[in-house]
Design a protein around this motif. Structure first.
Motif, short mmCIF file in Angstrom:
data_model
loop_
_atom_site.label_atom_id
_atom_site.label_comp_id
_atom_site.label_asym_id
_atom_site.label_seq_id
_atom_site.Cartn_x
_atom_site.Cartn_y
_atom_site.Cartn_z
N GLN A 101 12.18 -3.34 2.57
CA GLN A 101 11.29 -4.46 2.88
C GLN A 101 12.07 -5.62 3.51
O GLN A 101 13.14 -6.00 3.05
N GLY A 102 11.56 -6.12 4.63
CA GLY A 102 12.21 -7.23 5.30
C GLY A 102 13.26 -6.83 6.31
O GLY A 102 13.77 -7.68 7.05
N ARG A 103 13.60 -5.54 6.38
CA ARG A 103 14.57 -5.06 7.37
C ARG A 103 13.85 -4.70 8.66
O ARG A 103 12.71 -4.22 8.63
N LYS A 104 14.52 -4.87 9.78
CA LYS A 104 13.94 -4.47 11.06
C LYS A 104 13.93 -2.95 11.14
O LYS A 104 14.96 -2.31 11.00
N LYS A 105 12.74 -2.40 11.39
CA LYS A 105 12.59 -0.94 11.37
C LYS A 105 12.00 -0.42 12.68
O LYS A 105 11.15 -1.06 13.28
N LEU A 106 12.48 0.76 13.08
CA LEU A 106 11.96 1.45 14.24
C LEU A 106 11.47 2.81 13.78
O LEU A 106 12.25 3.64 13.31
N LEU A 107 10.16 3.05 13.91
CA LEU A 107 9.56 4.30 13.49
C LEU A 107 9.29 5.18 14.71
O LEU A 107 8.76 4.70 15.71
N LEU A 108 9.65 6.46 14.61
CA LEU A 108 9.44 7.41 15.69
C LEU A 108 8.53 8.53 15.22
O LEU A 108 8.79 9.15 14.18
N THR A 109 7.45 8.77 15.94
CA THR A 109 6.56 9.89 15.62
C THR A 109 5.68 10.20 16.81
O THR A 109 5.20 9.30 17.49
N ALA A 110 5.48 11.49 17.05
CA ALA A 110 4.58 11.90 18.12
C ALA A 110 3.14 11.99 17.62
O ALA A 110 2.20 12.08 18.41
N THR A 111 2.98 11.94 16.31
CA THR A 111 1.64 12.07 15.71
C THR A 111 1.38 10.94 14.72
O THR A 111 1.41 11.15 13.50
N PRO A 112 1.14 9.72 15.21
CA PRO A 112 0.89 8.61 14.30
C PRO A 112 -0.42 8.74 13.53
O PRO A 112 -0.62 8.09 12.51
N LEU A 113 -1.31 9.58 14.04
CA LEU A 113 -2.61 9.77 13.41
C LEU A 113 -2.95 11.25 13.42
O LEU A 113 -2.98 11.88 14.47
N GLN A 114 -3.18 11.82 12.23
CA GLN A 114 -3.49 13.24 12.14
C GLN A 114 -4.86 13.51 11.54
O GLN A 114 -5.62 14.31 12.06
N ASN A 115 -5.16 12.86 10.45
CA ASN A 115 -6.43 13.15 9.76
C ASN A 115 -7.39 11.97 9.71
O ASN A 115 -8.58 12.13 9.94
N ASN A 116 -6.88 10.77 9.43
CA ASN A 116 -7.76 9.61 9.34
C ASN A 116 -6.99 8.33 9.63
O ASN A 116 -5.76 8.31 9.67
N LEU A 117 -7.74 7.24 9.82
CA LEU A 117 -7.14 5.96 10.20
C LEU A 117 -6.24 5.39 9.11
O LEU A 117 -5.35 4.59 9.39
N MET A 118 -6.43 5.78 7.87
CA MET A 118 -5.61 5.26 6.79
C MET A 118 -4.15 5.68 6.96
O MET A 118 -3.25 4.99 6.49
N GLU A 119 -3.91 6.79 7.64
CA GLU A 119 -2.52 7.21 7.90
C GLU A 119 -1.84 6.22 8.82
O GLU A 119 -0.65 5.91 8.66
N LEU A 120 -2.57 5.71 9.79
CA LEU A 120 -2.03 4.69 10.68
C LEU A 120 -1.73 3.41 9.89
O LEU A 120 -0.70 2.77 10.10
N TYR A 121 -2.61 3.08 8.99
CA TYR A 121 -2.38 1.93 8.12
C TYR A 121 -1.08 2.11 7.32
O TYR A 121 -0.28 1.18 7.18
N GLY A 122 -0.86 3.35 6.82
CA GLY A 122 0.34 3.62 6.04
C GLY A 122 1.60 3.42 6.85
O GLY A 122 2.56 2.79 6.39
N LEU A 123 1.62 3.92 8.09
CA LEU A 123 2.81 3.78 8.94
C LEU A 123 3.09 2.32 9.25
O LEU A 123 4.23 1.87 9.20
N VAL A 124 2.03 1.58 9.60
CA VAL A 124 2.21 0.17 9.95
C VAL A 124 2.71 -0.62 8.75
O VAL A 124 3.53 -1.53 8.88
N SER A 125 2.24 -0.28 7.56
CA SER A 125 2.67 -1.01 6.36
C SER A 125 4.14 -0.77 6.04
O SER A 125 4.77 -1.58 5.36
N ILE A 126 4.72 0.34 6.54
CA ILE A 126 6.16 0.57 6.39
C ILE A 126 6.92 -0.48 7.20
O ILE A 126 7.93 -1.02 6.76
N ILE A 127 6.41 -0.78 8.39
CA ILE A 127 7.05 -1.79 9.24
C ILE A 127 6.86 -3.17 8.64
O ILE A 127 7.80 -3.94 8.48
N ASP A 128 5.61 -3.51 8.34
CA ASP A 128 5.29 -4.83 7.79
C ASP A 128 3.99 -4.71 7.01
O ASP A 128 2.92 -4.48 7.59
N GLU A 129 4.06 -4.83 5.71
CA GLU A 129 2.87 -4.63 4.86
C GLU A 129 1.84 -5.74 4.99
O GLU A 129 0.74 -5.64 4.46
#
Length: 287
Positions: free
Chosen positions: A188-216
């Motif tokens: 938390q609080g560290r600068k993060k770079l996330l890499l993925t070719a599939t940011p969304l697979q089943n539902n929009l909540m997965e996108l919420y999960g990825l974004v919350s890793i960057i900044d909740e």
């Protein structure tokens, strides 16, 4: 003692501290000059996008498969390295650790260390209080190892954390996702770079999960996100609002956007007529 003119001293000072605006191509000049790879325009654009604001807590690069997210991440890493920001952590699937180490060495001339249980314990026995705390090598480890040593990760002031195949953390919003929650808290609080070719697979909540890793705090809590984007009946309005919210920290390039300078081999299925052998015909004959 060798002396320098005022112009030479200014030049060397500039090279040391690299005072260049991070939103310009000059910010990547030193990194690109030492790269052993053919760069494509979208890769440079993605790297600049991720670095354009020093206040941003991170970015999500979601190019389609085969467009070089590894190269984009390598450019960003190389620029941090050139700026002497060398507390850098790479969290990747276990099977990709040696591949990442080879990429950094062969294409960017940056040394790294694979941090696993054996190496971690060996460094501790040699007197290293926290083996993760190193500035002379990029630290590469697996998701499971990072999760098991979350406290040691948290103790390091990382300049940059890169997470490859980041969709593994897409369910971090669920209480059952232990690995994701440990890493989210530790970094938390560290600068993060996330890499993925599939940011969304089943539902929009997965996108919420990825974004919350960057900044909740980007989308607030899960309940607020559901009310604003998941439960909205008008899909067009929802998509416009979500795209506007994402465009400041998420960049996705599609293959169809780069066909002008990236050529792909066409793949066609070849079907061959099957002729059974005499033995197979005999076995298939009714008794």
């Amino acid at each position: 003692m060798e002396t320098y003119t005022s112009h030479q001293a200014r030049y060397f000072a500039e090279q040391i501290i690299l005072k260049r605006p991070q939103s310009s191509y000059d910010s990547l000049a030193s990194a690109m000059s030492g790269v052993k790879v053919d760069l494509n325009p979208h890769q440079v654009d993605a790297a600049l996008f991720a670095m354009q604001s020093p206040l941003r807590s991170g970015a999500l690069l979601a190019d389609e498969v085969g467009l070089g997210k590894t190269i984009e991440a390598g450019l960003i890493l190389a620029q941090f390295w050139a700026e002497r920001k060398r507390h850098i952590l790479l969290i990747v699937p276990a099977a990709l650790r040696t591949q990442w180490r080879a990429e950094l060495s062969e294409k960017f001339y940056i040394d790294s260390v694979l941090m696993d249980s054996s190496n971690f314990n060996k460094l501790k026995k040699s007197g290293r209080f926290n083996p993760f705390d190193t500035e002379d090598q990029v630290v590469i480890c697996s998701y499971n190892f990072a999760s098991r040593n979350a406290d040691a990760l948290h103790a390091v002031s990382w300049d940059l954390v890169i997470m490859d195949e980041a969709h593994r953390l897409r369910n971090v919003y669920k209480s059952s996702n232990v690995t994701g929650k440990r890493l989210q808290a530790a970094l938390q609080g560290r600068k993060k770079l996330l890499l993925t070719a599939t940011p969304l697979q089943n539902n929009l909540m997965e996108l919420y999960g990825l974004v919350s890793i960057i900044d909740e705090h980007v989308f607030g809590d899960a309940k607020t996100f559901r009310e604003m984007y998941v439960s909205v009946t008008n899909a067009d309005i929802r998509n416009r609002n979500l795209k506007r919210r994402l465009e400041t920290f998420c960049k996705r390039t599609l293959r169809k956007q780069v066909t002008e300078y990236v050529s792909y081999t066409g793949r066609h299925a070849l079907l061959q007529e099957y002729s059974p052998t005499a033995e197979e015909e005999e076995l298939s004959t009714p008794i």
